[in-house]
Design a protein around this motif. Structure first.
Motif, PDB file in Angstrom:
ATOM      1  N   GLN A 188       7.275  15.835  25.760  1.00 56.21           N
ATOM      2  CA  GLN A 188       6.063  14.644  26.228  1.00 56.21           C
ATOM      3  C   GLN A 188       5.594  13.933  25.159  1.00 56.21           C
ATOM      4  O   GLN A 188       5.580  12.744  25.035  1.00 56.21           O
ATOM      5  CB  GLN A 188       5.364  15.038  27.280  1.00 56.21           C
ATOM      6  N   PRO A 189       5.093  14.464  24.231  1.00 55.81           N
ATOM      7  CA  PRO A 189       4.461  13.916  23.045  1.00 55.81           C
ATOM      8  C   PRO A 189       5.381  13.146  22.249  1.00 55.81           C
ATOM      9  O   PRO A 189       5.180  11.840  21.912  1.00 55.81           O
ATOM     10  CB  PRO A 189       3.916  14.859  22.025  1.00 55.81           C
ATOM     11  N   LEU A 190       7.050  13.469  22.037  1.00 55.55           N
ATOM     12  CA  LEU A 190       7.657  12.613  21.512  1.00 55.55           C
ATOM     13  C   LEU A 190       8.149  11.451  22.321  1.00 55.55           C
ATOM     14  O   LEU A 190       8.280  10.353  21.860  1.00 55.55           O
ATOM     15  CB  LEU A 190       8.925  13.564  21.110  1.00 55.55           C
ATOM     16  N   THR A 191       8.422  11.543  23.595  1.00 57.30           N
ATOM     17  CA  THR A 191       8.774  10.410  24.279  1.00 57.30           C
ATOM     18  C   THR A 191       7.896   9.444  24.552  1.00 57.30           C
ATOM     19  O   THR A 191       8.116   8.385  24.784  1.00 57.30           O
ATOM     20  CB  THR A 191       9.287  11.252  25.734  1.00 57.30           C
ATOM     21  N   ALA A 192       6.449   9.934  24.673  1.00 58.67           N
ATOM     22  CA  ALA A 192       5.295   9.084  24.612  1.00 58.67           C
ATOM     23  C   ALA A 192       5.274   8.132  23.471  1.00 58.67           C
ATOM     24  O   ALA A 192       5.207   6.759  23.721  1.00 58.67           O
ATOM     25  CB  ALA A 192       4.263   9.657  24.683  1.00 58.67           C
TER      26      ALA A 192
ATOM     27  N   VAL B 213      14.219   5.033  26.958  1.00 59.59           N
ATOM     28  CA  VAL B 213      13.161   6.075  26.911  1.00 59.59           C
ATOM     29  C   VAL B 213      12.462   6.404  28.279  1.00 59.59           C
ATOM     30  O   VAL B 213      12.170   7.366  28.778  1.00 59.59           O
ATOM     31  CB  VAL B 213      12.263   5.609  25.731  1.00 59.59           C
ATOM     32  N   SER B 214      12.285   5.398  28.888  1.00 60.04           N
ATOM     33  CA  SER B 214      11.488   5.350  30.324  1.00 60.04           C
ATOM     34  C   SER B 214      12.451   6.014  31.230  1.00 60.04           C
ATOM     35  O   SER B 214      11.800   6.873  31.848  1.00 60.04           O
ATOM     36  CB  SER B 214      11.294   4.159  30.949  1.00 60.04           C
ATOM     37  N   LEU B 215      13.844   5.664  31.203  1.00 60.84           N
ATOM     38  CA  LEU B 215      14.684   6.373  32.102  1.00 60.84           C
ATOM     39  C   LEU B 215      14.663   7.905  31.582  1.00 60.84           C
ATOM     40  O   LEU B 215      14.578   8.724  32.708  1.00 60.84           O
ATOM     41  CB  LEU B 215      16.161   5.836  31.905  1.00 60.84           C
ATOM     42  N   PHE B 216      14.615   8.265  30.519  1.00 61.42           N
ATOM     43  CA  PHE B 216      14.726   9.595  30.000  1.00 61.42           C
ATOM     44  C   PHE B 216      13.616  10.532  30.248  1.00 61.42           C
ATOM     45  O   PHE B 216      13.575  11.403  30.986  1.00 61.42           O
ATOM     46  CB  PHE B 216      15.085   9.851  28.632  1.00 61.42           C
TER      47      PHE B 216
ATOM     48  N   LEU C 297       6.106   3.791  23.342  1.00 60.59           N
ATOM     49  CA  LEU C 297       5.136   2.849  23.213  1.00 60.59           C
ATOM     50  C   LEU C 297       5.517   2.169  21.838  1.00 60.59           C
ATOM     51  O   LEU C 297       5.142   0.894  21.686  1.00 60.59           O
ATOM     52  CB  LEU C 297       3.765   3.508  22.551  1.00 60.59           C
ATOM     53  N   VAL C 298       6.441   2.336  20.999  1.00 58.88           N
ATOM     54  CA  VAL C 298       6.797   1.854  19.922  1.00 58.88           C
ATOM     55  C   VAL C 298       7.534   0.566  20.083  1.00 58.88           C
ATOM     56  O   VAL C 298       7.160  -0.681  19.462  1.00 58.88           O
ATOM     57  CB  VAL C 298       7.538   2.486  18.913  1.00 58.88           C
ATOM     58  N   PRO C 299       8.618   0.466  21.046  1.00 55.58           N
ATOM     59  CA  PRO C 299       9.217  -0.992  21.123  1.00 55.58           C
ATOM     60  C   PRO C 299       8.311  -1.959  21.618  1.00 55.58           C
ATOM     61  O   PRO C 299       8.507  -3.327  21.063  1.00 55.58           O
ATOM     62  CB  PRO C 299      10.138  -0.539  22.322  1.00 55.58           C
ATOM     63  N   THR C 300       7.347  -1.911  22.288  1.00 51.57           N
ATOM     64  CA  THR C 300       6.363  -2.989  22.790  1.00 51.57           C
ATOM     65  C   THR C 300       5.786  -3.570  21.524  1.00 51.57           C
ATOM     66  O   THR C 300       5.522  -4.708  21.267  1.00 51.57           O
ATOM     67  CB  THR C 300       5.305  -2.459  23.588  1.00 51.57           C
ATOM     68  N   LEU C 301       5.258  -2.687  20.466  1.00 54.19           N
ATOM     69  CA  LEU C 301       4.605  -3.064  19.317  1.00 54.19           C
ATOM     70  C   LEU C 301       5.626  -3.656  18.558  1.00 54.19           C
ATOM     71  O   LEU C 301       5.447  -4.762  17.952  1.00 54.19           O
ATOM     72  CB  LEU C 301       4.026  -1.783  18.542  1.00 54.19           C
ATOM     73  N   LEU C 302       6.796  -3.246  18.344  1.00 53.07           N
ATOM     74  CA  LEU C 302       7.914  -4.124  17.651  1.00 53.07           C
ATOM     75  C   LEU C 302       8.287  -5.392  18.224  1.00 53.07           C
ATOM     76  O   LEU C 302       8.324  -6.503  17.504  1.00 53.07           O
ATOM     77  CB  LEU C 302       9.011  -3.148  17.465  1.00 53.07           C
ATOM     78  N   ILE C 303       8.176  -5.454  19.415  1.00 52.37           N
ATOM     79  CA  ILE C 303       8.419  -7.014  20.090  1.00 52.37           C
ATOM     80  C   ILE C 303       7.377  -7.772  19.757  1.00 52.37           C
ATOM     81  O   ILE C 303       7.423  -9.136  19.456  1.00 52.37           O
ATOM     82  CB  ILE C 303       8.727  -6.741  21.647  1.00 52.37           C
TER      83      ILE C 303
END
Length: 285
Positions: A231-235, A270-273, A239-245
């Protein structure tokens, strides 16, 4: 830059234990980190440099990459407590960077710098006071410390001699208020607020991670490490892709649509996973 795509196996039966989810989470975080390094090496000029305002954003992206590396390193070492600490720091870095991008103006940038530099200014003032008490005799260590602080302010483009009035929180918002302004307050409360205990060493941290009880209910030391969970890893990976966009759309006029599409697709994977892991937990626990 060819970034390896992490494939998600949708067959729940292929995940025999939670460690299999951790393995995929590691690959997703590596993929996320690869996109950070790609974007950090994009510039809006031919000098391939940042000005001191842009450096606030770029430096935070580099910090985020290093924190993710710390997460991965401790997952591989099976040190769950450190994973919690590094993911909490990574979340804070994501929030700060997104807030800076959303409020990218001179006032916010100066507030961010001054809030950090006020401690250095306080130390500088204290050293000068001690020197004055000795009839201006300067110790070698004081000279080195003052030179270091003067250099820090000069590189930050902040006048050391100015009377800087600083807000208690940079941007005039505390951390929770920043998460709320980004729509991350519920995620913070559910995933990251309690990990402050691990950072500061509260009683609950001692109870959960560093103490045990014997058959008589007496406390004994616990030197075992927690097993890292997905859970901490996938969280963080989510979150990072939104930041990068947001970074690309705010600072680059002609970002190739292909890059944006790949980052958006990574977020969806990531969301699917994460949903797949929840299904596995319902079935197996």
């Amino acid at each position: 830059m060819d970034i390896k795509r992490t494939e998600i196996n949708l067959n729940l039966e292929s995940y025999k234990h939670e460690g299999h989810f951790v393995e995929v989470s590691i690959d997703l975080l590596i993929e996320v980190g690869s996109y950070i390094t790609l974007l950090v090496n994009l510039y809006d000029n031919n000098e391939f440099t940042w000005n001191d305002d842009q450096a606030v954003i770029g430096g935070n992206l580099v910090r985020l990459y290093k924190l993710i590396f710390g997460v991965l390193d401790n997952v591989c070492d099976q040190k769950g407590e450190f994973v919690q600490i590094f993911t909490r720091l990574a979340f804070e870095c994501i929030v700060n960077t997104r807030y800076l991008i959303k409020n990218y103006d001179e006032k916010t940038i100066i507030s961010y710098k001054l809030n950090s530099l006020k401690t250095d200014k306080r130390l500088y003032t204290e050293i000068k006071s001690l020197i004055a008490e000795r009839n201006n005799m300067v110790l070698p260590i004081e000279h080195r410390m003052m030179s270091s602080i003067e250099n820090l302010f000069a590189k930050s483009n902040i006048d050391l001699d100015m009377d800087h009035k600083t807000e208690r929180n940079w941007g005039n918002k505390n951390f929770f208020e920043k998460t709320k302004s980004l729509g991350l307050d519920k995620l913070y409360l559910s995933h990251f607020s309690m990990t402050s205990n691990e950072i500061h060493g509260s009683w609950s941290d001692l109870m959960f991670h560093h103490l045990d009880t014997n058959s008589d209910g007496k406390f004994i030391p616990n030197f075992d490490w927690d097993t890292p969970r997905p859970q901490p890893l996938t969280a963080i990976a989510f979150l990072v892709p939104t930041l990068l966009i947001e970074y690309l759309e705010s600072f680059f006029d002609n970002t190739p649509r292909q890059i944006l599409t790949k980052i958006e697709e990574l977020e969806n994977r990531v969301s699917l996973f994460m949903e797949l892991h929840e299904q596995w937990l319902k079935k197996n626990q």
